[in-house]
Design a protein around this motif. Structure first.
Motif, PDB file in Angstrom:
ATOM      1  N   LEU A  36     -26.665  50.125 -27.358  1.00 24.15           N
ATOM      2  CA  LEU A  36     -25.655  49.079 -27.438  1.00 24.15           C
ATOM      3  C   LEU A  36     -24.255  49.665 -27.526  1.00 24.15           C
ATOM      4  O   LEU A  36     -23.871  50.265 -28.526  1.00 24.15           O
ATOM      5  CB  LEU A  36     -25.950  48.206 -28.667  1.00 24.15           C
ATOM      6  CG  LEU A  36     -25.087  46.970 -28.862  1.00 24.15           C
ATOM      7  CD1 LEU A  36     -25.196  46.040 -27.668  1.00 24.15           C
ATOM      8  CD2 LEU A  36     -25.484  46.252 -30.137  1.00 24.15           C
ATOM      9  N   ASP A  37     -23.506  49.476 -26.460  1.00 25.93           N
ATOM     10  CA  ASP A  37     -22.122  49.961 -26.360  1.00 25.93           C
ATOM     11  C   ASP A  37     -21.197  48.927 -27.017  1.00 25.93           C
ATOM     12  O   ASP A  37     -21.116  47.783 -26.562  1.00 25.93           O
ATOM     13  CB  ASP A  37     -21.799  50.128 -24.859  1.00 25.93           C
ATOM     14  CG  ASP A  37     -20.391  50.657 -24.601  1.00 25.93           C
ATOM     15  OD1 ASP A  37     -19.504  50.490 -25.455  1.00 25.93           O
ATOM     16  OD2 ASP A  37     -20.182  51.240 -23.517  1.00 25.93           O
ATOM     17  N   THR A  38     -20.531  49.342 -28.113  1.00 24.55           N
ATOM     18  CA  THR A  38     -19.717  48.365 -28.838  1.00 24.55           C
ATOM     19  C   THR A  38     -18.639  49.054 -29.669  1.00 24.55           C
ATOM     20  O   THR A  38     -18.294  50.208 -29.407  1.00 24.55           O
ATOM     21  CB  THR A  38     -20.640  47.457 -29.700  1.00 24.55           C
ATOM     22  OG1 THR A  38     -19.866  46.462 -30.350  1.00 24.55           O
ATOM     23  CG2 THR A  38     -21.426  48.242 -30.722  1.00 24.55           C
ATOM     24  N   GLY A  77     -14.015  58.230 -24.635  1.00 29.09           N
ATOM     25  CA  GLY A  77     -14.945  58.811 -23.671  1.00 29.09           C
ATOM     26  C   GLY A  77     -16.362  58.300 -23.858  1.00 29.09           C
ATOM     27  O   GLY A  77     -17.317  58.871 -23.327  1.00 29.09           O
ATOM     28  N   LYS A  78     -16.495  57.194 -24.559  1.00 27.77           N
ATOM     29  CA  LYS A  78     -17.806  56.631 -24.896  1.00 27.77           C
ATOM     30  C   LYS A  78     -18.634  56.292 -23.655  1.00 27.77           C
ATOM     31  O   LYS A  78     -19.800  56.675 -23.575  1.00 27.77           O
ATOM     32  CB  LYS A  78     -17.582  55.384 -25.761  1.00 27.77           C
ATOM     33  CG  LYS A  78     -18.834  54.731 -26.276  1.00 27.77           C
ATOM     34  CD  LYS A  78     -18.488  53.530 -27.156  1.00 27.77           C
ATOM     35  CE  LYS A  78     -17.443  52.639 -26.495  1.00 27.77           C
ATOM     36  NZ  LYS A  78     -17.359  51.298 -27.107  1.00 27.77           N
ATOM     37  N   SER A  79     -18.027  55.587 -22.705  1.00 27.47           N
ATOM     38  CA  SER A  79     -18.791  55.164 -21.518  1.00 27.47           C
ATOM     39  C   SER A  79     -19.265  56.357 -20.705  1.00 27.47           C
ATOM     40  O   SER A  79     -20.409  56.377 -20.225  1.00 27.47           O
ATOM     41  CB  SER A  79     -17.938  54.256 -20.637  1.00 27.47           C
ATOM     42  OG  SER A  79     -17.461  53.170 -21.377  1.00 27.47           O
ATOM     43  N   THR A  80     -18.428  57.359 -20.559  1.00 29.08           N
ATOM     44  CA  THR A  80     -18.779  58.560 -19.795  1.00 29.08           C
ATOM     45  C   THR A  80     -19.955  59.286 -20.441  1.00 29.08           C
ATOM     46  O   THR A  80     -20.939  59.627 -19.766  1.00 29.08           O
ATOM     47  CB  THR A  80     -17.564  59.522 -19.742  1.00 29.08           C
ATOM     48  OG1 THR A  80     -16.420  58.774 -19.333  1.00 29.08           O
ATOM     49  CG2 THR A  80     -17.796  60.667 -18.797  1.00 29.08           C
TER      50      THR A  80
HETATM   51 MG    MG Z   1     -15.993  51.257 -22.673  1.00 25.68          MG
END
Ligand code: MG
Ligand code: AMP
Length: 196
Positions: A85-87, A14-17
């Motif tokens: 930073l999404d990683t 659920g990281k992006s949300t």
């Molecule tokens: Mg993602």
């Protein structure tokens, strides 16, 4: 000084949300950067892959070269505006777990925070089964639990080689998304006072 918040969590957590909602609520102005996007741009330039899900199958030294290139580009961005930073803390590759930030890479990036989003393996498995857009690996709940354990250990190693503080945020279906979002907002709001 560059301000970087690294946000990690295994696919389906659920990281992006959480990230998108937190960015709407924070008083800080963050540039959202996806590490995989930047690596993918570099990989395409080098004619190594056609799809982002092929990158984790490249040989580890090639992936490291891509990580270094991405980190250099990202730290440049972070000199002018705070970066979220999404990683991933570790990447599950066919040969074994690959560190998302080998020593040289974490030293370049020198993040202020490493956020780990976690959820129950059963919740993660359920979300993966509902997301058909991506070429996800099929994992058992035990494998998901082990991957999350490993990511905590990796975060400790990254904190050893940077000034990062570690923040673990739980995203549980019953407690609701809102608590997780608010916890991330608190971390991001710190940038307002720290970023000069
Ligand atoms: Mg993602
Ligand atoms: P994502 O869209 O976040 O799942 O990322 C797509 C792909 O980018 C991953 O499957 C990895 O191959 C790659 N990637 C993202 N972050 C990293 C990282 N820190 N180190 C190595 N590969 C990464």
């Amino acid at each position: 000084m560059p301000f970087v918040v690294v946000i990690t969590g295994i696919p389906g957590v659920g990281k992006s949300t959480i990230t998108k909602l937190a960015l709407k609520k924070t008083r800080a102005k963050f540039r959202l950067v996806n590490f995989g996007d930047i690596m993918f741009e570099e990989a395409v330039k080098m004619d190594l892959v056609k799809h982002r899900d092929e990158m984790r199958k490249l040989d580890p030294l090639t992936q490291k070269e891509l990580q270094l290139k991405a980190a250099q580009r990202i730290v440049e961005i972070a000199r002018t505006e705070p970066v979220l930073l999404d990683t991933h803390a570790t990447i599950r590759t066919p040969a074994g777990y690959l560190l998302g930030f080998p020593r040289e890479v974490i030293e370049i990036l020198n993040p202020n925070f490493i956020v780990i989003i976690e959820a129950a393996p059963s919740e993660i498995l359920g979300r993966r089964l509902r997301d058909l857009k991506r070429d996800r690996d099929v994992e058992t709940e035990e494998q998901i639990a082990r991957h999350q354990d490993l990511n905590r250990a990796a975060a400790i190693a990254y904190a050893m080689h940077s000034n990062a503080l570690i923040k673990i945020i739980e995203n549980h279906e019953d407690k609701g998304l809102e608590e997780a979002v608010n916890e991330l907002v608190k971390v991001l709001d710190l940038a307002v006072s720290e970023y000069a």
